[in-house]
Design an enzyme around this catalytic site. Sequence first.
Site, PDB file in Angstrom:
ATOM      1  N   ARG A   1       5.694 -12.434   9.498  1.00  0.00           N
ATOM      2  CA  ARG A   1       6.383 -11.197   9.171  1.00  0.00           C
ATOM      3  C   ARG A   1       7.678 -11.127   9.957  1.00  0.00           C
ATOM      4  O   ARG A   1       7.903 -11.883  10.896  1.00  0.00           O
ATOM      5  CB  ARG A   1       5.492  -9.992   9.438  1.00  0.00           C
ATOM      6  CG  ARG A   1       4.988  -9.894  10.844  1.00  0.00           C
ATOM      7  CD  ARG A   1       3.953  -8.768  11.041  1.00  0.00           C
ATOM      8  NE  ARG A   1       4.164  -7.597  10.223  1.00  0.00           N
ATOM      9  CZ  ARG A   1       3.162  -6.856   9.717  1.00  0.00           C
ATOM     10  NH1 ARG A   1       1.916  -7.190   9.955  1.00  0.00           N
ATOM     11  NH2 ARG A   1       3.423  -5.795   9.005  1.00  0.00           N
TER      12      ARG A   1
ATOM     13  N   GLU B   1       0.876  -1.164   0.000  1.00  0.00           N
ATOM     14  CA  GLU B   1       0.000   0.000   0.000  1.00  0.00           C
ATOM     15  C   GLU B   1       0.916   1.218   0.000  1.00  0.00           C
ATOM     16  O   GLU B   1       1.833   1.302   0.821  1.00  0.00           O
ATOM     17  CB  GLU B   1      -0.888   0.040   1.245  1.00  0.00           C
ATOM     18  CG  GLU B   1      -1.852   1.217   1.193  1.00  0.00           C
ATOM     19  CD  GLU B   1      -2.633   1.445   2.492  1.00  0.00           C
ATOM     20  OE1 GLU B   1      -2.270   0.863   3.528  1.00  0.00           O
ATOM     21  OE2 GLU B   1      -3.590   2.232   2.446  1.00  0.00           O
TER      22      GLU B   1
ATOM     23  N   LYS C   1       4.544   0.376   9.739  1.00  0.00           N
ATOM     24  CA  LYS C   1       4.603   1.664   9.046  1.00  0.00           C
ATOM     25  C   LYS C   1       4.032   2.768   9.917  1.00  0.00           C
ATOM     26  O   LYS C   1       4.500   3.896   9.888  1.00  0.00           O
ATOM     27  CB  LYS C   1       3.807   1.575   7.737  1.00  0.00           C
ATOM     28  CG  LYS C   1       4.646   1.088   6.570  1.00  0.00           C
ATOM     29  CD  LYS C   1       3.931   1.345   5.264  1.00  0.00           C
ATOM     30  CE  LYS C   1       3.467   0.057   4.654  1.00  0.00           C
ATOM     31  NZ  LYS C   1       2.723   0.231   3.404  1.00  0.00           N
TER      32      LYS C   1
END
Length: 550
Positions: free
Chosen positions: A259, A34, A269
Amino acid sequence: MDKPTNNNFITNIIDNDNNTNKFGGRVNTRFPPEPNGYLHIGHAKSICLNFEIAKNYKGTCNLRFDDTNPEKENAEFIKSIKDDIAWLGYKWDSIHYASDYFDQLYSFAQKLIKENYAYVDASTPEKIKEERGTLTEPGIKSKDRNRPAEESLELFDKMKKGFFEDGEYVLRLKIDMSSPNLNLRDPIIYRIKKLTHHRTGDDWCIYPMYDFTHCISDAIENITHSLCTLEFEDHRNLYEWIIEKINHKNRPQQIEFARLSIEHNLMSKRKLSELVERNFVKGWDDPRMPTISGMKRRGYTPNSIKDFCSRIGITKKNSFIEMGVLENTIREELNISANRIMGVLDPIEINITNYPENTTENIVAPYNPNTENSKKRNISISKKVYIDRDDFMEHPDKKYFRLSLGKEVRLRHAFNIKCEKVIKDKNGNIVSLDCTYDPKSRDMKKGNKVKGMIHWVDANNCIDAQINIYDRLFKNSNPSSLDDFNDKSLKIKKNAKIENNLDVKDINARYQFERVGYFFKDKNSTNENIIYNKIVSLKDSWKKINKKGD
RNA sequence: UGGGCCGUCGCCAAGCGGUUAAGGCAUCGGGUUUUGAUCCCGACAUACGUAGGUUCGAAUCCUACCGGCCCAGCCA
């Protein structure tokens, strides 16, 4: 260099798929960020995984921007993401934007409404939340759940045309309000957002949600293996439900992996952008940041990052990687490739009292002693040199074998010196040292055998520089918030003295300052203020010995 | 508490019913080295969360328990 992706449970699945001919032998992946922030080392893990799988299986890997939320996304992030992927050395087979599929997505939504798999709901956000139920209690069916398809179709059309305000209506899938999987309790797939989109402008005021967009985008692009992180495991049912109901000919398979977490770092983020916005660091590319751009600026190489990704592996287990693994990958590379010079970060002046005045001699030394036939450099030395403060101790303990009062040590590549006198200021701080040198020790066989050897810089011929030294971003190995920020993560050495062989014009050169570490020119360096970043220290077993003594 | 995952050496990680349970990082010894670096050699899980069970044989299959992560955004 190791392959960035070794075999793992995902390649096992792919091998198996190939054996059963599930996808006709095709392997198509995608990296779907994104564009709402900069890429970090966790993304690098996913990038390496997706691109390397495509390469190894002679498939393709697309870059696709998941840009369905105009609130947070912008063109700056798109540019940085492309730059970072390219810098890592990967080339996408094609580039896509979820927003390219808005028309198709819209017709698929219409199709689902017509087939009674979706309905327009006028419930307020609060009501929807309330009716969703909880982890242990089933949800409640919305009052609009049985709205006739015709009516939903008409309302959906009006939503698209801007008749309503944000939040007035949503489009929902009709699945199962009592499913133990909350994602299946009539998830919202379209919402009204009267916002300008960075690519589609004001063409749309309704935007599809991730769950609806991602699977269909994968299907459109003919992705075979849709790799994502563990938190999407619960979404897989929904992913498959949608693909089945729109009856798409392609049936991509979602596979989840863990992850990346690295000790003393945060990898979200949201938190990273908070560090930037609240000025804990000086931008996304601050060399302390675990962002690709930060690591690049610090001096990490693409290969070292790929090497790191190959070492950590791919599994479904949540784990924390020690910082040492990362540091070691860059050390290993630079040990082979970096030229050596000397640099004194925290200088003390040395006067070599018996060295002739106004004399400079030249010393020839290899740029890399581990390389056969290494290129040679010329180093000057004269009566006045600098050594590092750490390399002198007035009253040392017996294990310390650098310079101390009355003791002899070797200046690397040069000769032995002996400290005769310590000169201090009024406050007792050491200002300089008077030493004598042993001329015959230029030939190391002829001088006294000394255990210690230290680096130095000719005070009459050196480069003044600022050196930035970085430490872990967070004090805590598993930081939970910005409160754990390490405010000692940046130390600036303003008065460093560097050997004249430093080529300040070479923006790609990484140097080893002998006995200290690896260094890389900072982007803010100017002719007036030369700045280098410490990439990583050399291993330092003295530090360990010293600690044990405490 | 419902559901979905995960648990092999300090940190990662192979392993897919028969192996002396790979490998990397870390650690600890020793050697080379005038970078306390590098390099080289050696050591480092009778043990696979726990307890049962199936089997001639289990880290690998089954059951139960324990521990950890994720899910109740009109974020992705």
